[in-house]
Design a protein around this motif. Structure first.
Motif, PDB file in Angstrom:
ATOM      1  N   VAL A  74      85.051  53.596  31.788  1.00 40.48           N
ATOM      2  CA  VAL A  74      85.811  52.423  31.396  1.00 40.48           C
ATOM      3  C   VAL A  74      86.389  53.023  29.857  1.00 40.48           C
ATOM      4  CG1 VAL A  74      87.707  50.712  30.606  1.00 40.48           C
ATOM      5  CG2 VAL A  74      85.748  50.547  33.379  1.00 40.48           C
ATOM      6  N   GLU A 125      94.407  46.058  27.096  1.00 37.97           N
ATOM      7  CA  GLU A 125      95.030  46.564  28.085  1.00 37.97           C
ATOM      8  C   GLU A 125      93.757  47.870  28.988  1.00 37.97           C
ATOM      9  OE1 GLU A 125      97.845  50.057  27.782  1.00 37.97           O
ATOM     10  OE2 GLU A 125      96.691  51.392  29.776  1.00 37.97           O
ATOM     11  N   ALA A 126      92.463  47.953  28.480  1.00 35.07           N
ATOM     12  CA  ALA A 126      91.198  48.708  29.041  1.00 35.07           C
ATOM     13  C   ALA A 126      90.769  47.055  29.317  1.00 35.07           C
ATOM     14  CB  ALA A 126      89.922  48.925  27.654  1.00 35.07           C
ATOM     15  N   GLN A 184      86.775  57.109  30.191  1.00 31.83           N
ATOM     16  CA  GLN A 184      88.297  57.620  30.687  1.00 31.83           C
ATOM     17  C   GLN A 184      88.868  56.770  29.467  1.00 31.83           C
ATOM     18  OE1 GLN A 184      89.455  55.485  34.135  1.00 31.83           O
ATOM     19  NE2 GLN A 184      91.658  55.299  33.453  1.00 31.83           N
ATOM     20  N   TRP A 185      88.765  56.065  28.764  1.00 30.24           N
ATOM     21  CA  TRP A 185      89.536  55.983  27.214  1.00 30.24           C
ATOM     22  C   TRP A 185      89.281  57.261  26.802  1.00 30.24           C
ATOM     23  CZ3 TRP A 185      89.225  55.706  22.222  1.00 30.24           C
ATOM     24  CH2 TRP A 185      90.702  55.381  21.855  1.00 30.24           C
ATOM     25  N   GLU A 214      89.099  46.401  37.074  1.00 32.35           N
ATOM     26  CA  GLU A 214      89.322  47.113  38.387  1.00 32.35           C
ATOM     27  C   GLU A 214      88.930  47.481  38.600  1.00 32.35           C
ATOM     28  OE1 GLU A 214      93.616  49.463  37.091  1.00 32.35           O
ATOM     29  OE2 GLU A 214      94.586  47.664  37.417  1.00 32.35           O
ATOM     30  N   LYS A 265      91.981  47.491  32.460  1.00 29.99           N
ATOM     31  CA  LYS A 265      91.354  48.246  33.921  1.00 29.99           C
ATOM     32  C   LYS A 265      90.063  48.495  34.292  1.00 29.99           C
ATOM     33  CE  LYS A 265      93.672  52.586  32.885  1.00 29.99           C
ATOM     34  NZ  LYS A 265      94.182  53.220  31.870  1.00 29.99           N
TER      35      LYS A 265
END
Ligand code: PBE
Length: 269
Positions: free
Chosen positions: A142, A127-128, A145-146, A134, A131
């Motif tokens: 990233v 999933e990361a 954010q995680w 994007e 992301k």
């Protein structure tokens, strides 16, 4: 169209990645071991160039064989499939290992504990990586954010670890996405406990050498047992292996799903 024609159309070429990648050597091994790949060549360049070539071929529905690995967003972005590998050149399942230099446990017990606990479930990492696609592959962002969204997991990794005041620690990493993400997360987590973390991007061979000689403190990037197995053996005994930080990885050769072949043995010399 016969498979012989398809192989000819591909000019008997595997579209590879960086010359220094572990998989580049594994691809050469496959060429040497499969009769179906006799006379084939691997064209190396970079992972980005391979993905561009794959995208262009698929736009025109042309045949192409590429070096592939997972986790990677290529399997979400493109409708591709691994070719079966009946001779097992690419191994079965790979894991990504955490290696630390000798003496780290005594010198920086807190960092050692965090690195020892650090690990991923495959869907979380996948999933990361989607992301990241994007977010223009800004892995610092990233990772931040995680971490912001997963403080509970971070606290499991750091629980009971005494904070330090700016102790420097270096992590070597290889230039691929999963490693960039996970190492950037490790950096932020170590920083939360007061470590001053530097990240050093290198090729796989330098990564092993750096941890073995103590030039670097740790790495979260080795793919085992097939991809970097030869390097691991070369330096075995000169580092400490803290075990997998990710299980369920894989490498191999892949083709677009519209191609009418399923196995490396379906290619033609
Ligand atoms: N890879 C991804 C790397 C390791 C991670 C499979 C492209 C390699 O071949 O070294």
């Amino acid at each position: 169209e016969s498979t012989a024609n398809v192989s000819e159309e591909m000019e008997y070429t595997i579209t590879g990645i960086e010359p220094g990648a572990g998989q580049t050597e594994t691809n050469e091994k496959a060429i040497a071991e499969y009769d179906s790949l006799a006379g084939w060549e691997q064209k190396t360049s970079s992972s980005a160039a391979m993905l561009t070539a794959l995208g262009e071929a698929m736009e025109k529905e042309e045949p192409i064989v590429v070096a592939a690995w997972s986790p990677h967003y290529m399997f979400a972005k493109f409708d591709i499939k691994y070719l079966e590998d009946p001779q097992g050149v690419f191994g079965e399942e790979e894991h990504i290992a955490t290696l630390v230099r000798e003496g780290l446990k005594d010198d920086m017990p807190g960092a050692y504990t965090i690195l020892d606990r650090f690990h991923w479930e495959l869907p979380v990492l996948e999933e990361a990586l989607l992301k990241a696609q994007e977010m223009d592959f800004d892995f610092e962002k990233v990772a931040q954010q995680w971490v912001d969204e997963n403080q509970e997991t971070v606290e499991e990794w750091t629980e009971g670890v005494d904070p330090v005041d700016g102790t420097p620690i270096d992590l070597v990493l290889t230039p691929w996405d999963a490693e960039s993400f996970s190492t950037n997360v490790a950096k932020i987590v170590l920083e939360q406990k007061g470590f001053n973390v530097s990240l050093t991007p290198v090729d796989p061979s330098v990564m092993f050498e750096a941890v073995a000689t103590g030039d670097s403190d740790a790495t979260l990037s080795p793919w085992m047992p097939a991809t970097h197995g030869a390097l691991y053996e070369e330096y075995e005994g000169q580092f400490e292996d803290l075990g997998p930080n990710l299980e369920g990885a894989k490498i191999g050769l892949a083709v677009p799903s519209y191609m009418d072949i399923d196995s490396i043995e379906d290619l033609e010399p």
